[in-house]
Design a protein around this motif. Structure first.
Motif, short mmCIF file in Angstrom:
data_model
loop_
_atom_site.label_atom_id
_atom_site.label_comp_id
_atom_site.label_asym_id
_atom_site.label_seq_id
_atom_site.Cartn_x
_atom_site.Cartn_y
_atom_site.Cartn_z
N LEU A 18 -0.45 -74.67 -47.20
CA LEU A 18 -0.54 -74.08 -45.87
C LEU A 18 -1.81 -74.52 -45.14
N SER A 19 -2.91 -74.61 -45.86
CA SER A 19 -4.18 -75.04 -45.26
C SER A 19 -4.07 -76.47 -44.76
N ASP A 20 -3.45 -77.34 -45.54
CA ASP A 20 -3.26 -78.73 -45.12
C ASP A 20 -2.35 -78.80 -43.90
N GLN A 21 -1.32 -77.99 -43.88
CA GLN A 21 -0.33 -78.04 -42.81
C GLN A 21 -0.82 -77.39 -41.52
N PHE A 22 -1.58 -76.29 -41.62
CA PHE A 22 -1.91 -75.51 -40.43
C PHE A 22 -3.40 -75.42 -40.09
N ALA A 23 -4.27 -75.85 -40.99
CA ALA A 23 -5.71 -75.67 -40.74
C ALA A 23 -6.51 -76.92 -41.04
N ASP A 24 -5.87 -78.08 -40.96
CA ASP A 24 -6.56 -79.35 -41.23
C ASP A 24 -7.35 -79.32 -42.53
N GLY A 25 -6.79 -78.64 -43.54
CA GLY A 25 -7.41 -78.60 -44.85
C GLY A 25 -8.44 -77.51 -45.04
N GLU A 26 -8.88 -76.86 -43.96
CA GLU A 26 -9.82 -75.73 -44.11
C GLU A 26 -9.03 -74.58 -44.74
N LEU A 27 -9.55 -74.02 -45.81
CA LEU A 27 -8.79 -73.04 -46.57
C LEU A 27 -8.50 -71.77 -45.78
N LEU A 28 -7.22 -71.42 -45.73
CA LEU A 28 -6.79 -70.19 -45.08
C LEU A 28 -7.03 -69.01 -46.01
N ASP A 29 -7.36 -67.87 -45.43
CA ASP A 29 -7.52 -66.67 -46.24
C ASP A 29 -6.21 -65.88 -46.27
N LEU A 30 -6.21 -64.80 -47.01
CA LEU A 30 -5.00 -63.99 -47.18
C LEU A 30 -4.46 -63.50 -45.84
N ASP A 31 -5.33 -63.02 -44.96
CA ASP A 31 -4.88 -62.51 -43.66
C ASP A 31 -4.23 -63.61 -42.82
N ALA A 32 -4.79 -64.80 -42.85
CA ALA A 32 -4.22 -65.91 -42.07
C ALA A 32 -2.83 -66.27 -42.59
N ILE A 33 -2.66 -66.24 -43.89
CA ILE A 33 -1.36 -66.55 -44.48
C ILE A 33 -0.35 -65.47 -44.13
N ILE A 34 -0.77 -64.23 -44.17
CA ILE A 34 0.12 -63.13 -43.77
C ILE A 34 0.53 -63.30 -42.30
N TYR A 35 -0.42 -63.67 -41.45
CA TYR A 35 -0.11 -63.92 -40.04
C TYR A 35 0.93 -65.03 -39.90
N LEU A 36 0.76 -66.13 -40.62
CA LEU A 36 1.71 -67.25 -40.55
C LEU A 36 3.11 -66.81 -40.98
N ILE A 37 3.19 -65.97 -42.00
CA ILE A 37 4.49 -65.46 -42.44
C ILE A 37 5.11 -64.61 -41.34
N GLY A 38 4.30 -63.82 -40.66
CA GLY A 38 4.81 -63.00 -39.56
C GLY A 38 5.39 -63.86 -38.44
N VAL A 39 4.68 -64.93 -38.10
CA VAL A 39 5.17 -65.85 -37.07
C VAL A 39 6.48 -66.48 -37.52
N GLN A 40 6.54 -66.89 -38.77
CA GLN A 40 7.76 -67.48 -39.33
C GLN A 40 8.92 -66.49 -39.27
N GLU A 41 8.67 -65.26 -39.64
CA GLU A 41 9.73 -64.25 -39.65
C GLU A 41 10.20 -63.90 -38.24
N LEU A 42 9.28 -63.91 -37.28
CA LEU A 42 9.66 -63.66 -35.90
C LEU A 42 10.50 -64.82 -35.37
#
Length: 118
Positions: A18-42
């Motif tokens: 997910l970090s490679d795909q959405f954050a140019d390799g900068e490591l995403l934290d738990l909250d950011a990943i939860i947010y991405l799942i929310g966007v995906q589900e919407l």
């Protein structure tokens, strides 16, 4: 391999992908990943969201992630496409570390189910 080690390896795989795909390799934290799942589900990937909507997206993700555990069920999708969940069972009182492990496990299972990871 123990269950904990397997979860740790799979979690690191999810974070890396997910970090490679959405954050140019900068490591995403738990909250950011939860947010991405929310966007995906919407399913409204090509729009920006206001601050309160971002919190709603995280709520959608948490509910979706906890459906397999029996805590929530999809109730309905409103006219704007936002899913609404109903609580089936009260969440257990967990310490912060235990909450984190539960969410990481639920996220790993979500991405196994969607075949984002194997």
């Amino acid at each position: 391999m123990s269950r904990d080690e397997q979860l740790k390896e799979r979690w690191q795989l999810v974070v890396r992908k997910l970090s490679d795909q959405f954050a140019d390799g900068e490591l995403l934290d738990l909250d950011a990943i939860i947010y991405l799942i929310g966007v995906q589900e919407l399913g409204q990937l090509d729009r920006s969201f206001k601050k309160d909507q971002k919190l709603d997206l995280m709520h959608i993700a948490i509910c979706k992630l906890l459906v397999p555990y029996g805590y929530y069920a999809l109730d309905f999708v409103d006219g704007e496409g936002w899913p609404h969940y109903k609580a089936l069972e009260a969440l257990p009182h967990l310490k912060a570390g235990e909450q984190s492990v539960l969410m990481k496990e639920a996220i790993v299972n979500y991405f196994l189910e969607t075949e984002y990871i194997k």
